[in-house]
Design a protein around this motif. Structure first.
Motif, PDB file in Angstrom:
ATOM      1  N   HIS A 176      60.288 -22.507 -71.816  1.00 49.13           N
ATOM      2  CA  HIS A 176      59.944 -21.643 -73.229  1.00 49.13           C
ATOM      3  C   HIS A 176      60.365 -22.452 -74.392  1.00 49.13           C
ATOM      4  CE1 HIS A 176      59.519 -19.010 -76.269  1.00 49.13           C
ATOM      5  NE2 HIS A 176      60.755 -18.916 -76.346  1.00 49.13           N
ATOM      6  N   ASP A 177      61.600 -22.931 -74.215  1.00 46.22           N
ATOM      7  CA  ASP A 177      62.657 -23.554 -75.236  1.00 46.22           C
ATOM      8  C   ASP A 177      61.918 -24.810 -75.773  1.00 46.22           C
ATOM      9  OD1 ASP A 177      64.292 -21.565 -75.386  1.00 46.22           O
ATOM     10  OD2 ASP A 177      65.872 -22.413 -73.987  1.00 46.22           O
ATOM     11  N   ILE A 178      61.609 -25.702 -74.559  1.00 51.56           N
ATOM     12  CA  ILE A 178      60.756 -27.017 -74.810  1.00 51.56           C
ATOM     13  C   ILE A 178      59.766 -26.865 -75.340  1.00 51.56           C
ATOM     14  CG2 ILE A 178      60.325 -29.017 -73.515  1.00 51.56           C
ATOM     15  CD1 ILE A 178      62.341 -28.592 -71.653  1.00 51.56           C
ATOM     16  N   ALA A 179      58.923 -26.023 -75.047  1.00 53.13           N
ATOM     17  CA  ALA A 179      57.350 -25.737 -75.340  1.00 53.13           C
ATOM     18  C   ALA A 179      57.429 -25.131 -76.832  1.00 53.13           C
ATOM     19  CB  ALA A 179      56.871 -24.794 -74.674  1.00 53.13           C
ATOM     20  N   GLU A 180      58.293 -24.759 -77.048  1.00 54.40           N
ATOM     21  CA  GLU A 180      58.336 -24.011 -78.558  1.00 54.40           C
ATOM     22  C   GLU A 180      58.845 -24.881 -79.446  1.00 54.40           C
ATOM     23  OE1 GLU A 180      60.179 -19.907 -80.035  1.00 54.40           O
ATOM     24  OE2 GLU A 180      61.701 -21.302 -79.796  1.00 54.40           O
ATOM     25  N   THR A 210      51.891 -23.883 -75.980  1.00 50.62           N
ATOM     26  CA  THR A 210      51.960 -22.472 -75.342  1.00 50.62           C
ATOM     27  C   THR A 210      52.328 -22.301 -73.978  1.00 50.62           C
ATOM     28  OG1 THR A 210      50.262 -22.093 -77.054  1.00 50.62           O
ATOM     29  CG2 THR A 210      50.606 -20.373 -75.108  1.00 50.62           C
ATOM     30  N   TYR A 211      53.474 -21.536 -73.819  1.00 49.87           N
ATOM     31  CA  TYR A 211      53.873 -21.440 -72.342  1.00 49.87           C
ATOM     32  C   TYR A 211      53.999 -19.700 -71.925  1.00 49.87           C
ATOM     33  CZ  TYR A 211      57.135 -21.540 -68.329  1.00 49.87           C
ATOM     34  OH  TYR A 211      57.788 -21.177 -67.201  1.00 49.87           O
ATOM     35  N   GLU A 212      53.584 -19.368 -70.716  1.00 52.52           N
ATOM     36  CA  GLU A 212      53.962 -18.014 -70.373  1.00 52.52           C
ATOM     37  C   GLU A 212      53.843 -18.210 -68.761  1.00 52.52           C
ATOM     38  OE1 GLU A 212      52.453 -13.484 -70.841  1.00 52.52           O
ATOM     39  OE2 GLU A 212      52.074 -14.975 -72.415  1.00 52.52           O
TER      40      GLU A 212
END
Length: 356
Positions: free
Chosen positions: A133-137, A142-144
């Motif tokens: 999530h941190d890297i994707a942000e 978009t990550y879930e």
């Protein structure tokens, strides 16, 4: 909920790597990973380091400290290479979890100085999904992760966190990465592995909310039981634990424990508290055994250990229990464990063990 294990580690790693491989042409080293002080590259390397560290703890059966080694990538390793390492270390943790007996615990500092294979799997999954999530942000992706995976993590190592309707948003909130309506921002957080109390013949394994949900629904809670499962009292206690968790009032160390026999790893009963100590420092305890395990002193051994653990806590002044007047076996257990009968009526006898 089923037992968390290597399959969940593999699932989390596969989802993370699949997403991040779409952005290996970007500047990971020069891009901050979400709210972290690390770059995206540093966060990815941290995922791999944690996965191999957890695998090492389980494989090496470390009991007093972290195994003293560190992961170092070769000079010139590109982003695809880093993800290759994440996949490899994830596979090693999954294998370590799958081959570690359920009663084995290895060192982890928080909060009770150890974790079992389920705990290490849950911690590994948490590291993967949060730092992805941190890297994707940072990279604008978009990550879930799957909601079921997040619910498992919350129910295993965040037992103090009231579950929400959206497990992923709840996990982000609980780790200081997002907001939830009606809840204050989180600025400091820790996960909580379950407590284990050892005796000569038993390990009293703290039951997590996820395991409690399975027990209350008629499952085995991830334990190997003789005679088809636990006694009904254990299932009832698990149901009360689950309700406390859903209400946000569960205190993990004052919950339910499964009695696991050291000789064969089988669960033979349950013991636990009816809640946290009251304002006078009194805490109530209850217990039961599967019929096949009765008559060998296991209940007495478990009660002595758990009551002793409780009385070492500064907030506890006394441990008490109640039993029916015709339950002579339970009365004998209480007497052998050092409890004194302090009150009785036609329906219940009350016993108490006070601290020094």
């Amino acid at each position: 909920m089923g037992d968390m294990g290597g399959a969940q580690v593999t699932e989390a790693v596969a989802g993370a790597v699949a997403l991040l491989r779409t952005a290996t042409d970007r500047d990971w080293a020069g891009t901050r990973a979400g709210r972290l002080a690390w770059s995206c590259r540093e966060a990815a390397e941290h995922i791999a380091s944690d996965l191999i560290a957890y695998a090492g703890q389980l494989a090496g059966r470390a009991t007093t400290a972290y195994v003293p080694f560190a992961l170092t990538l070769d000079d010139g390793t590109d982003h695809d290479g880093v993800l290759d390492v994440v996949e490899t270390t994830g596979a090693l943790l999954a294998a370590a979890v799958a081959t570690t007996p359920p009663d084995v615990r290895a060192f982890h500092p928080y909060p009770f100085r150890s974790a079992d294979r389920v705990g290490f799997a849950a911690m590994g999954v948490t590291e993967v999904v949060l730092h992805t999530h941190d890297i994707a942000e940072g990279l604008g992706l978009t990550y879930e992760p799957p909601a079921g995976l997040c619910a498992e993590v919350l129910g295993r190592i965040f037992p103090h966190v009231q579950p929400g309707t959206d497990p992923w948003r709840t996990l982000l909130w609980a780790t200081g990465r997002g907001d939830l309506p009606g809840r204050p921002p989180v600025t400091e957080w820790r996960w909580r592995n379950n407590l284990a109390v050892g005796t000569e013949r038993l390990t009293l394994q703290g039951v997590t909310p996820a395991a409690a949900a399975d027990l209350a629904a008629g499952g085995d809670g991830g334990f190997d039981w003789p005679d088809g499962g636990p006694y009904q009292g254990t299932r009832d206690a698990a149901g009360m634990l689950r309700k406390a968790y859903e209400a946000g009032v569960h205190r993990p160390e004052w919950g339910v424990f499964t009695l696991v026999r050291r000789t064969d790893g089988r669960a033979i009963g349950g013991i636990g508290f009816h809640g946290a100590p009251d304002e006078d420092g009194r805490v109530e305890v209850g217990y039961d055994l599967v019929p096949a395990a009765r008559g060998a002193g296991h209940a007495t051994e478990a009660l002595r250990a758990l009551a002793g653990w409780a009385l070492q806590r500064p907030e506890v002044t006394a441990v008490f229990a109640t039993t029916e007047p015709d339950n002579h076996a339970s009365q004998a257990v209480l007497a052998r464990a050092g409890f004194t009968r302090v009150a009785d009526d036609a329906e219940l006898f009350a016993y108490e063990l006070r601290g020094r």
